[in-house]
Design a protein around this motif. Structure first.
Motif, mmCIF file in Angstrom:
data_model
loop_
_atom_site.group_PDB
_atom_site.id
_atom_site.type_symbol
_atom_site.label_atom_id
_atom_site.label_comp_id
_atom_site.label_asym_id
_atom_site.label_seq_id
_atom_site.Cartn_x
_atom_site.Cartn_y
_atom_site.Cartn_z
ATOM 1 N N ARG A 13 -73.650 42.333 -36.767
ATOM 2 C CA ARG A 13 -75.015 42.185 -36.247
ATOM 3 C C ARG A 13 -75.069 42.528 -34.763
ATOM 4 O O ARG A 13 -76.021 43.156 -34.287
ATOM 5 N N GLU A 14 -74.040 42.133 -34.015
ATOM 6 C CA GLU A 14 -74.002 42.520 -32.606
ATOM 7 C C GLU A 14 -73.803 44.019 -32.460
ATOM 8 O O GLU A 14 -74.398 44.652 -31.586
ATOM 9 N N VAL B 62 -75.953 42.288 -45.133
ATOM 10 C CA VAL B 62 -74.989 41.189 -45.165
ATOM 11 C C VAL B 62 -75.192 40.423 -46.468
ATOM 12 O O VAL B 62 -76.209 39.735 -46.632
ATOM 13 N N THR C 95 -72.042 33.079 -43.328
ATOM 14 C CA THR C 95 -71.831 34.054 -42.264
ATOM 15 C C THR C 95 -71.626 33.414 -40.897
ATOM 16 O O THR C 95 -71.331 34.120 -39.935
ATOM 17 N N LEU D 104 -74.809 46.278 -34.525
ATOM 18 C CA LEU D 104 -76.107 46.884 -34.845
ATOM 19 C C LEU D 104 -77.008 46.894 -33.621
ATOM 20 O O LEU D 104 -77.640 47.909 -33.300
ATOM 21 N N ARG D 105 -77.053 45.771 -32.911
ATOM 22 C CA ARG D 105 -77.897 45.682 -31.709
ATOM 23 C C ARG D 105 -77.428 46.684 -30.649
ATOM 24 O O ARG D 105 -78.244 47.408 -30.059
ATOM 25 N N ALA E 20 -69.839 39.167 -40.273
ATOM 26 C CA ALA E 20 -71.269 39.490 -40.240
ATOM 27 C C ALA E 20 -71.797 39.403 -38.816
ATOM 28 O O ALA E 20 -72.637 40.215 -38.401
ATOM 29 N N GLY E 21 -71.323 38.417 -38.042
ATOM 30 C CA GLY E 21 -71.784 38.285 -36.661
ATOM 31 C C GLY E 21 -71.388 39.471 -35.808
ATOM 32 O O GLY E 21 -72.194 39.993 -35.028
ATOM 33 N N GLU F 24 -81.112 44.169 -42.014
ATOM 34 C CA GLU F 24 -81.691 44.413 -40.698
ATOM 35 C C GLU F 24 -81.617 45.901 -40.390
ATOM 36 O O GLU F 24 -80.805 46.628 -40.953
ATOM 37 N N LYS G 255 -78.687 50.705 -40.144
ATOM 38 C CA LYS G 255 -79.162 49.518 -40.838
ATOM 39 C C LYS G 255 -77.962 48.714 -41.328
ATOM 40 O O LYS G 255 -76.857 49.244 -41.464
ATOM 41 N N LEU G 256 -78.196 47.451 -41.575
ATOM 42 C CA LEU G 256 -77.118 46.521 -41.915
ATOM 43 C C LEU G 256 -77.493 45.689 -43.124
ATOM 44 O O LEU G 256 -78.625 45.199 -43.229
ATOM 45 N N LEU H 6 -73.500 35.515 -31.825
ATOM 46 C CA LEU H 6 -73.229 35.901 -33.202
ATOM 47 C C LEU H 6 -71.745 36.089 -33.494
ATOM 48 O O LEU H 6 -71.342 36.100 -34.656
#
Length: 597
Positions: free
Chosen positions: A494-495, A511, A345, A497-498, A490-491, A474, A508-509, A62
């Motif tokens: 997202r990482e 985008v 993204t 968030l994980r 955004a990538g 997410e 929470k996210l 990501l």
């Protein structure tokens, strides 16, 4: 076994550093890995330093990752110029050319002691095996293939692709240089093995290697774009180059104009003539295109204007990524002009967002700004083949025979969208100009008519703000911590968030792919129950954060995490900020439940 490895390389112009990275991407695609390549260059027009980062993983990639696992320095002067773009720490294996004469104990990495430092006679190996030091990049590929334990044939496929137009002697020399690197790696193993775990068998050989600019141009052709006009400007020029090669095959045409204004002027004319049309530029060119975008707005002509963002203002940093053109995209127009602004993204996402840009332009008869950025535009990703059957191609609303009998180009319809004709359509003649007009298109100075037309042009875009499919959400819907990120960041978000969820944080996210007009309802729902959070973006001012506060009740605890371009915001940095916010929330809760002294 490693499941995720980040490699960074730097050298002088002519060292073939980026070519080596691209050969690695070919190998990764053949082996079924998810991979991402980012490129970075100095500000020189020709020559100078260059670098690349390659991230390989057995699961979807990501972002370009964080600290390097393996760093390759062909010379230290060039490597150090990239600073935080090629970050090294105590987990990094540093590989450098022995010809630099630097002892392993005296690396110029101030304040950092890498896991290990390996001086390899890269230049001498290239000279001995290929007869030229220009094969240093092939030696490096051999070293990496050996240390990563990847199939040599996959790397050789990348080398053959690079030298396909060279002589057999040049190809053989580079293959021999590669083999010498593999042998050296076998005889000098890394202190900590970096052998890559195998990718899932089903993924092997089925991936594409493509960058964002080519993906954007390909998507435009798929969407039915028949005309492109523009002026070359870094880092968007590859879009024009793609059109110059391909558009003719589909019955379209392309114009390299004398300047940015002429480029978008031709696109406005092509749209008036009934064709789907696009231009592409970067920040300085976008400044010049602003007046013509206003013309397209008042004449209600669909077109797509791609802005591949780079560092600014003015010439700024042409080779570095930034997200600082958002305010320009939203507001650089006089009068009550409103135009949609979209942002992809990732490289893969660029296809869908570009198709969507054309659909919105045609459906709402408006110019659409597509905000890419240098990282997405010029980085390469391994991408699964695109299922084009999943897309619906929209066309502009043409007038019916009955409407042409008494044609009103700017008719005040319930939706705000009026039927649009083109030259040669019997009964469809009308005046398209930059002056305010009535429903027939005739010029007017009536304040009442002007108010009605303003209302029409803004009202027609209201349904766009309710498009939930233009937002990725997410995480835990009831989480007290929130992230908002857009474009290439955004990538990273997202990482992050994980990683945060793996630590037990409730986050929470959101985008947004639609940045403007602001979808107030989407953000209001997302921010419900949020006590703290971050708007992550690569601009000094935190431009998206400022735009959101104009239209949305952003919770008090949500703050910008914003930096100027060229300084990447890594997932780990986002997680650090989330930890800080969580501690603050927990401290506030303790204060609420403890009795007063």
């Amino acid at each position: 076994m490693s499941t995720d490895v980040v490699i960074g390389m730097a050298g002088s112009g002519g060292d073939g550093i980026v070519s080596a990275g691209e050969a690695m991407m070919t190998a990764a695609a053949l082996e079924g890995y998810s991979a991402l390549l980012t490129k970075s260059f100095g500000p020189q027009i020709r020559g100078g330093e260059s670098s690349c980062r390659v991230r390989l993983s057995t699961r979807p990639v990501l972002s370009s990752g964080g600290t390097l696992d393996i760093a390759v320095a062909l010379n230290w002067g060039d490597f150090l110029k990239f600073g935080s773009e090629l970050s090294v720490d105590g987990r990094t294996s540093v590989v450098y050319d022995a010809a630099t004469g630097v002892a392993a104990s005296e690396l110029p990495l101030h304040g950092v002691s890498p896991r290990e430092a390996i001086a390899v006679p890269i230049a001498r190996m290239a000279k001995d095996n290929a007869g030229t030091e220009k094969a240093k990049n092939s030696v490096v590929l051999g070293l990496l293939a050996g240390w990563l334990g990847m199939r040599q044939e996959a790397f050789l496929a990348g080398i053959r692709k690079r030298f396909a137009k060279k002589s057999a002697e040049v190809l053989k020399g580079n293959q021999d240089a590669f083999a010498s690197g593999v042998l050296y790696a076998a005889e000098h193993p890394l202190r900590e093995p970096r052998t890559m775990a195998s990718a899932p068998e089903a993924q092997r050989g089925g991936k594409l290697v493509v960058d964002g600019n080519d993906m954007c141009a390909a998507a435009a052709l798929f969407a039915g774009c028949e005309f492109f006009a523009g002026y070359p400007i870094t880092p968007s020029s590859e879009i024009m180059q793609f059109f110059s090669r391909e558009v003719w095959k589909y019955g379209g045409s392309m114009l390299q104009a004398e300047d940015e204004i002429a480029g978008i002027g031709a696109v406005v004319g092509a749209s008036f003539a009934g064709k789907k049309a696009m231009t592409a530029t970067s920040g300085p060119g976008m400044s010049l295109k602003t007046e013509m975008l206003g013309l397209a707005t008042i004449a209600e002509l669909p077109l797509v204007c791609v802005n591949v963002q780079r560092g600014g203002p003015s010439t700024g940093m042409p080779t570095k990524s930034e997200q600082s053109d958002l305010l320009q995209a939203c507001f650089s127009a006089h009068g009550d002009a409103l135009r949609p602004v979209l942002a992809p993204t990732s490289v893969a996402d660029t296809f869908a967002v570009t198709v969507e840009a054309f659909s919105i332009a045609e459906a709402y008869q408006t110019p659409v700004v597509l905000l890419s950025d240098q990282e997405i535009a010029q980085r390469k990703e391994t991408v699964d083949p695109i299922d084009t059957s999943a897309f619906e191609i929209l066309e502009r609303r043409r007038p019916t025979a009955a409407e042409l009998a008494e044609y009103e180009r700017f008719k005040l319809t319930e939706s705000g969208v009026s039927p649009i004709s083109h030259p040669g359509m019997k009964g469809g003649n009308y005046l398209a100009s930059g002056i305010e007009h009535n429903e027939d298109g005739a010029p007017t100075a009536s304040g009442e008519v002007h108010a009605r037309m303003n209302e029409k042009r803004l009202r027609k875009l209201e349904p766009l703000k309710r498009r939930r499919d233009l937002f990725l959400i997410e995480g835990d819907p009831s989480a007290p911590l929130a992230l908002v990120a857009w474009g290439s960041l955004a990538g990273s978000a997202r990482e992050a968030l994980r990683l945060a969820r793996e630590e037990g944080m409730k986050v929470k996210l959101l985008v947004p792919k639609l940045l403007y007009p602001v979808a107030e309802e989407v953000y209001a729902e997302f921010f419900q129950g949020v006590e703290g959070g971050l708007v992550v973006e690569q601009s000094h001012q935190g431009q998206l954060y400022r735009v959101l506060r104009m239209f949305v009740n952003v919770p008090h605890g949500v703050t910008p995490l914003a930096r100027s371009g060229s300084v990447p915001i890594l997932p780990a940095a986002i997680v650090d900020e989330l930890r800080r916010l969580l501690r603050a929330l927990q401290g506030r809760r303790v204060a609420e439940v403890e009795p007063a002294g």
